[in-house]
Design a protein around this motif. Structure first.
Motif, mmCIF file in Angstrom:
data_model
loop_
_atom_site.group_PDB
_atom_site.id
_atom_site.type_symbol
_atom_site.label_atom_id
_atom_site.label_comp_id
_atom_site.label_asym_id
_atom_site.label_seq_id
_atom_site.Cartn_x
_atom_site.Cartn_y
_atom_site.Cartn_z
ATOM 1 N N ILE A 158 0.854 24.328 -0.025
ATOM 2 C CA ILE A 158 1.701 24.536 1.146
ATOM 3 C C ILE A 158 0.948 24.044 2.381
ATOM 4 C CG2 ILE A 158 2.963 26.218 2.535
ATOM 5 C CD1 ILE A 158 2.843 28.067 0.004
ATOM 6 N N ASP A 159 1.571 23.173 3.121
ATOM 7 C CA ASP A 159 0.972 22.638 4.333
ATOM 8 C C ASP A 159 0.856 23.745 5.381
ATOM 9 O OD1 ASP A 159 1.540 21.168 7.170
ATOM 10 O OD2 ASP A 159 0.432 19.876 5.775
ATOM 11 N N PHE A 160 -0.173 23.680 6.190
ATOM 12 C CA PHE A 160 -0.394 24.690 7.224
ATOM 13 C C PHE A 160 0.759 24.766 8.227
ATOM 14 C CE2 PHE A 160 -4.841 24.000 5.910
ATOM 15 C CZ PHE A 160 -5.141 25.308 5.560
ATOM 16 N N ARG A 161 1.407 23.634 8.504
ATOM 17 C CA ARG A 161 2.550 23.660 9.423
ATOM 18 C C ARG A 161 3.674 24.540 8.893
ATOM 19 N NH1 ARG A 161 1.085 17.777 10.065
ATOM 20 N NH2 ARG A 161 1.917 17.748 7.980
ATOM 21 N N GLU A 162 3.856 24.516 7.568
ATOM 22 C CA GLU A 162 4.871 25.379 6.956
ATOM 23 C C GLU A 162 4.478 26.843 7.048
ATOM 24 O OE1 GLU A 162 7.944 24.477 5.731
ATOM 25 O OE2 GLU A 162 7.368 22.594 6.696
ATOM 26 N N LEU A 163 3.209 27.113 6.857
ATOM 27 C CA LEU A 163 2.738 28.494 6.985
ATOM 28 C C LEU A 163 2.910 28.999 8.421
ATOM 29 C CD1 LEU A 163 -0.511 28.299 4.833
ATOM 30 C CD2 LEU A 163 1.611 29.487 4.247
ATOM 31 N N GLU A 164 2.619 28.134 9.374
ATOM 32 C CA GLU A 164 2.760 28.498 10.786
ATOM 33 C C GLU A 164 4.214 28.860 11.117
ATOM 34 O OE1 GLU A 164 0.507 28.711 13.329
ATOM 35 O OE2 GLU A 164 -1.248 27.995 12.258
ATOM 36 N N LYS A 165 5.156 28.130 10.530
ATOM 37 C CA LYS A 165 6.582 28.391 10.788
ATOM 38 C C LYS A 165 6.984 29.775 10.283
ATOM 39 C CE LYS A 165 8.155 23.617 10.358
ATOM 40 N NZ LYS A 165 8.911 22.709 9.497
#
Length: 167
Positions: A158-165
């Motif tokens: 999972i990309d960090f940008r997805e986690l941030e969202k």
């Protein structure tokens, strides 16, 4: 560390400076922090969850399972159940541990006892605090600890940008 170029890859690999962990792993780590605080110490987190895509990049540079997990099986970090930490004093200064982070020599092995007493004390304190809170140590890296339940979690990419969202 991987959100900066100050690592063994000498380049930025993460686009987030946050440390992501499984909830249970984070709770265990919080317990360690609380216990260390009683002694005027704390933890500095250098790595947590690592996307499998980053693991693959690391493996290309350092294909040695003593230091970097083979992406074919995934790592404890890829499961969000491992953390790389060191001790800090009340002001946030790192305590001496004998080597730096990402040291791929025998000096970094957790059982290496060829250090002055203060370094051995620091390593032993970190290891004891982590083990007492439900982590296991990694033989070749004094800083690497995994949640005892790490195997129950799947490997993630999972990309960090997805986690941030989703925070």
């Amino acid at each position: 560390r991987y959100a900066t170029p100050l690592n063994f890859m000498h380049r930025t690999l993460y686009d987030s400076k946050r440390c992501w962990l499984r909830r249970g792993t984070a709770n265990r780590l919080s317990h360690v922090q609380q216990e260390l605080k009683k002694e005027g110490l704390g933890l500095k987190i250098m790595d947590g969850y690592r996307p499998l895509s980053v693991q693959k990049k690391m493996w290309k540079v350092k294909p040695n399972p003593n230091y970097v997990a083979d992406p074919k099986v995934g790592s404890m970090h890829n499961r969000g159940a491992a953390v790389d930490v060191t001790l800090v004093d009340a002001k946030g200064n790192e305590l001496p541990m004998g080597t730096g982070y990402d040291d791929f020599t025998k000096k970094a092995h957790i059982d290496n006892r060829n250090f002055p007493p203060d370094i051995l004390r620091n390593r032993d304190l970190l290891k004891k605090a982590m083990l007492d809170s439900g982590f296991i140590a990694f033989r070749t890296e004094w800083w690497h600890f995994a949640d005892v339940s790490w195997e129950k979690y799947p490997v993630e990419d999972i990309d960090f940008r997805e986690l941030e969202k989703g925070k």
